[in-house]
Every structure is written in C-alpha cells, then in structure tokens.
Design a protein around this motif. Structure first.
Motif, mmCIF file in Angstrom:
data_model
loop_
_atom_site.group_PDB
_atom_site.id
_atom_site.type_symbol
_atom_site.label_atom_id
_atom_site.label_comp_id
_atom_site.label_asym_id
_atom_site.label_seq_id
_atom_site.Cartn_x
_atom_site.Cartn_y
_atom_site.Cartn_z
ATOM 1 N N ARG A 225 0.840 -1.204 0.000
ATOM 2 C CA ARG A 225 0.000 0.000 0.000
ATOM 3 C C ARG A 225 0.877 1.257 0.000
ATOM 4 O O ARG A 225 0.604 2.217 -0.716
ATOM 5 C CB ARG A 225 -0.903 0.013 1.240
ATOM 6 N N TYR A 226 1.889 1.229 0.829
ATOM 7 C CA TYR A 226 2.825 2.357 0.897
ATOM 8 C C TYR A 226 3.484 2.587 -0.455
ATOM 9 O O TYR A 226 3.570 3.728 -0.947
ATOM 10 C CB TYR A 226 3.874 2.081 1.979
ATOM 11 N N LEU A 227 3.967 1.511 -1.078
ATOM 12 C CA LEU A 227 4.659 1.634 -2.356
ATOM 13 C C LEU A 227 3.734 2.189 -3.435
ATOM 14 O O LEU A 227 4.151 3.004 -4.268
ATOM 15 C CB LEU A 227 5.203 0.273 -2.774
ATOM 16 N N LYS A 228 2.480 1.776 -3.425
ATOM 17 C CA LYS A 228 1.494 2.314 -4.374
ATOM 18 C C LYS A 228 1.359 3.827 -4.202
ATOM 19 O O LYS A 228 1.299 4.580 -5.187
ATOM 20 C CB LYS A 228 0.145 1.624 -4.167
ATOM 21 N N ASP A 229 1.318 4.277 -2.958
ATOM 22 C CA ASP A 229 1.226 5.718 -2.687
ATOM 23 C C ASP A 229 2.459 6.464 -3.204
ATOM 24 O O ASP A 229 2.353 7.567 -3.757
ATOM 25 C CB ASP A 229 1.074 5.967 -1.178
ATOM 26 N N VAL A 230 3.646 5.863 -3.003
ATOM 27 C CA VAL A 230 4.884 6.503 -3.457
ATOM 28 C C VAL A 230 4.892 6.623 -4.973
ATOM 29 O O VAL A 230 5.232 7.683 -5.522
ATOM 30 C CB VAL A 230 6.116 5.711 -2.966
ATOM 31 N N VAL A 231 4.514 5.553 -5.661
ATOM 32 C CA VAL A 231 4.498 5.582 -7.123
ATOM 33 C C VAL A 231 3.527 6.648 -7.626
ATOM 34 O O VAL A 231 3.827 7.390 -8.574
ATOM 35 C CB VAL A 231 4.130 4.193 -7.684
ATOM 36 N N GLU A 232 2.374 6.756 -6.988
ATOM 37 C CA GLU A 232 1.399 7.772 -7.399
ATOM 38 C C GLU A 232 1.951 9.179 -7.195
ATOM 39 O O GLU A 232 1.734 10.068 -8.030
ATOM 40 C CB GLU A 232 0.097 7.589 -6.612
ATOM 41 N N LEU A 233 2.682 9.405 -6.099
ATOM 42 C CA LEU A 233 3.264 10.719 -5.856
ATOM 43 C C LEU A 233 4.349 11.032 -6.880
ATOM 44 O O LEU A 233 4.432 12.168 -7.377
ATOM 45 C CB LEU A 233 3.832 10.783 -4.432
ATOM 46 N N ILE A 234 5.173 10.045 -7.216
ATOM 47 C CA ILE A 234 6.217 10.262 -8.228
ATOM 48 C C ILE A 234 5.580 10.566 -9.580
ATOM 49 O O ILE A 234 5.990 11.500 -10.283
ATOM 50 C CB ILE A 234 7.136 9.035 -8.328
ATOM 51 N N ASP A 235 4.572 9.785 -9.952
ATOM 52 C CA ASP A 235 3.903 10.014 -11.238
ATOM 53 C C ASP A 235 3.262 11.392 -11.291
ATOM 54 O O ASP A 235 3.306 12.073 -12.327
ATOM 55 C CB ASP A 235 2.849 8.934 -11.477
ATOM 56 N N LEU A 236 2.666 11.810 -10.189
ATOM 57 C CA LEU A 236 2.039 13.134 -10.145
ATOM 58 C C LEU A 236 3.085 14.232 -10.277
ATOM 59 O O LEU A 236 2.890 15.210 -11.013
ATOM 60 C CB LEU A 236 1.279 13.294 -8.824
ATOM 61 N N THR A 237 4.204 14.065 -9.598
ATOM 62 C CA THR A 237 5.267 15.071 -9.637
ATOM 63 C C THR A 237 5.877 15.192 -11.033
ATOM 64 O O THR A 237 6.282 16.282 -11.452
ATOM 65 C CB THR A 237 6.363 14.721 -8.621
ATOM 66 N N CYS A 238 5.938 14.082 -11.753
ATOM 67 C CA CYS A 238 6.551 14.069 -13.086
ATOM 68 C C CYS A 238 5.533 14.216 -14.210
ATOM 69 O O CYS A 238 5.889 14.062 -15.386
ATOM 70 C CB CYS A 238 7.335 12.780 -13.279
ATOM 71 N N LEU A 239 4.300 14.516 -13.871
ATOM 72 C CA LEU A 239 3.236 14.592 -14.867
ATOM 73 C C LEU A 239 3.578 15.597 -15.975
ATOM 74 O O LEU A 239 3.952 16.736 -15.703
ATOM 75 C CB LEU A 239 1.930 15.010 -14.186
ATOM 76 N N GLU A 240 3.482 15.138 -17.227
ATOM 77 C CA GLU A 240 3.617 15.973 -18.429
ATOM 78 C C GLU A 240 5.018 16.549 -18.633
ATOM 79 O O GLU A 240 5.206 17.434 -19.476
ATOM 80 C CB GLU A 240 2.594 17.120 -18.414
ATOM 81 N N VAL A 241 5.990 16.087 -17.896
ATOM 82 C CA VAL A 241 7.347 16.598 -18.094
ATOM 83 C C VAL A 241 8.342 15.489 -17.759
ATOM 84 O O VAL A 241 8.134 14.714 -16.829
ATOM 85 C CB VAL A 241 7.610 17.847 -17.214
#
Length: 297
Positions: A225-241
């Motif tokens: 669950r924690y890892l899923k949250d981390v991946v979502e935060l990384i993807d959000l931070t890198c969105l469109e760039v």
C-alpha cells in the motif's frame, strides 16, 4: 551586502543549519531537534531561534551580517510563515522562510531542472522546470495527506495490527509483535498510546515494516500500500514533463529498489542536500539574482 549566508533544513525529526562566511569559506554547522510548523509551531519557532542564535554565537557574527534561508515543513501556510518571520525578525533581518520542498529541489541538482520526491516523516513532490518555474505536489500534512510518508506508513502498520487483533483476538504475526512491542498488547494501553500518539510516534514505527515485508504477509500488505502511494506521488510530480528524479528522505534507500523499472531508470543521485539548496537560494537572493517567491501548487 551581507558577509555570511545561513542555510537551514528543518524537518519532522531533525533540523540542520550551516553558516558560511563567504570571503573565507569557513563554515559552522549545527544539528537540533524537530521543527515543523504544521506539527508543533511553538516547538519549531523555539528550535529555529536557538539554532540560529547558537550559530551566530559560534561564528561571532550578528544578524545584520547574515542572509538566512530556512526550509521549514508547513511554511506553505501563510499565517504560520508570517508568524515565524515575525518571531525571528529581530534576530535575523535578512530572512527567507520557505518550504523544505523548495530548498530540497534547489539542492538536489544544484539548481538545475529536476523532480524531487521526499519520503521522510512527511512526504512531498517538487519539481524545478527548465523555465525556472517550481511546482509542488502533495505535502498537505498528516491529517489529510502525506501518503508515502513514514508517518502514514507507521499509521497503516498500526491499523493492520489492530485489524489482526479484531479478527483473531491476538497478535501472532511478526508485524504485530514488532508494533505491539511499542504500543502495548493490552487494549487499554493501546488506546492510551493512540490518544497521545503524534506524527513522530507513527513515523518511528515505519522502519519496522520493510525488514519484515519479505516473510510476513501483514507487513508485505502494508508495504505494498505504501509503495502504491509513493508511485502515485512520483507520477504526479513528473506529470507531463520528463526530468531526472531524485528520491530523498529516510525511507528513500529502502524504497528505491522496489519501484517500477520505468521510474528507476530516471533516478539520479542527489547532487546536494536541502541545506545546500537553502545556501544556494541565500546566495542568489543576496546577490539579487533571485527574488523571494513560493512554489506554484
């Protein structure tokens, strides 16, 4: 123009400061306890005041000789930030209070474009874009956010252990034994612990999870669950760039090997720390290269 610059990285568990005399290159460093405006404003204000005062005393300088930049959790709250600036104004007139995310992103790649995700007591994503614009993602605090943080990982571990107790009326798993060694096994004691538990108390439970995840199903469930949250935060931070990615914080080392290959291939080592970023901001602000601004949310 001031003779010294001071960079500060405040955090949920520790606060670091480095004072640099620009002409000679001589520096003074100091480490103190936690300083988070969100978690405990009064403690943060007292810690920062003492840290700055002690460094000034060590270097035998006065506030009007120093340009200070401090990255502090919770500084995105304008009211708290202004209150802290007022508290410290007499001590250091040339003061810039900003978020620890901003100082981290400036330190991570020496002021060059980068995406930074910090996994500490709290969590936040931040990117410095090629046009110099900064954007912050997450970092809303323990009460409503901080997914992918040590505090939330610890909270999830406690919740999983209590679910185990509700199902079996016992604490048989390796995770349950590790957590109850801290919070107790008697329901009354557990309720007492939960009543008084602060963000740091939950965060201190986070390191118990990863070593158990390979062989304990309950720990593996929490870590997933924690890892899923981390991946979502990384993807959000890198969105469109597409930018190089730096993962920071106490949980970074144990988390990076478990991230998907599509993310790991863009991860680079940090070129510097949040203190380095604060010093770089102080140097640029002092010289007029940079104005005081805050990241766009």
């Amino acid at each position: 123009m001031t003779d010294f610059i001071l960079g500060i990285d405040a955090g949920g568990t520790k606060t670091l400061g480095r004072l640099l005399h620009l002409a000679s290159g001589r520096s003074w460093q100091l480490k103190m306890g936690s300083a988070s405006l969100t978690n405990d404003y009064n403690n943060a204000a007292a810690t920062l005041y003492q840290l700055i005062s002690n460094l000034f005393e060590q270097a035998r300088c006065t506030g009007d000789q120093v340009t200070v930049v401090a990255g502090v959790p919770g500084a995105g709250n304008l009211q708290l930030r202004k209150s802290l600036e007022l508290h410290l104004a007499e001590l250091c007139p040339q003061l810039w209070i900003t978020t620890d995310a901003k100082t981290s992103v400036w330190g991570a790649n020496n002021g060059q474009p980068v995406a930074v995700v910090a996994l500490g007591t709290g969590s936040v994503g931040m990117r410095l874009e090629p046009n110099g614009e900064e954007r912050q993602f997450g970092g809303w605090g323990f009460n409503i956010g901080d997914e992918g943080s040590g505090a939330i990982l610890g909270k999830m571990a406690v919740r999983e252990v209590l679910d185990e107790f509700d199902r079996s009326r016992g604490f048989a798993s390796a995770l349950a034994k590790a957590v109850t060694a801290v919070i107790g096994t008697d329901p009354a004691n557990i309720l007492g612990w939960l009543k008084h538990a602060a963000v740091n108390d939950f965060s201190r439970l986070a390191p118990l999870v990863l070593p158990l995840a390979a062989n304990c199903p309950q720990a593996a469930k929490v870590f997933a669950r924690y890892l899923k949250d981390v991946v979502e935060l990384i993807d959000l931070t890198c969105l469109e760039v597409r930018l190089p990615i730096v993962i920071l914080g106490g949980l970074a080392e144990g988390t990076i090997p478990h991230l998907p290959a599509r993310i790991r291939q863009h991860i680079i080592p940090a070129a510097g720390t949040s203190v380095d970023g604060a010093l770089l901001l102080a140097k640029k602000w002092r010289s007029g290269e940079l104005e005081k601004t805050e990241p766009r949310l």
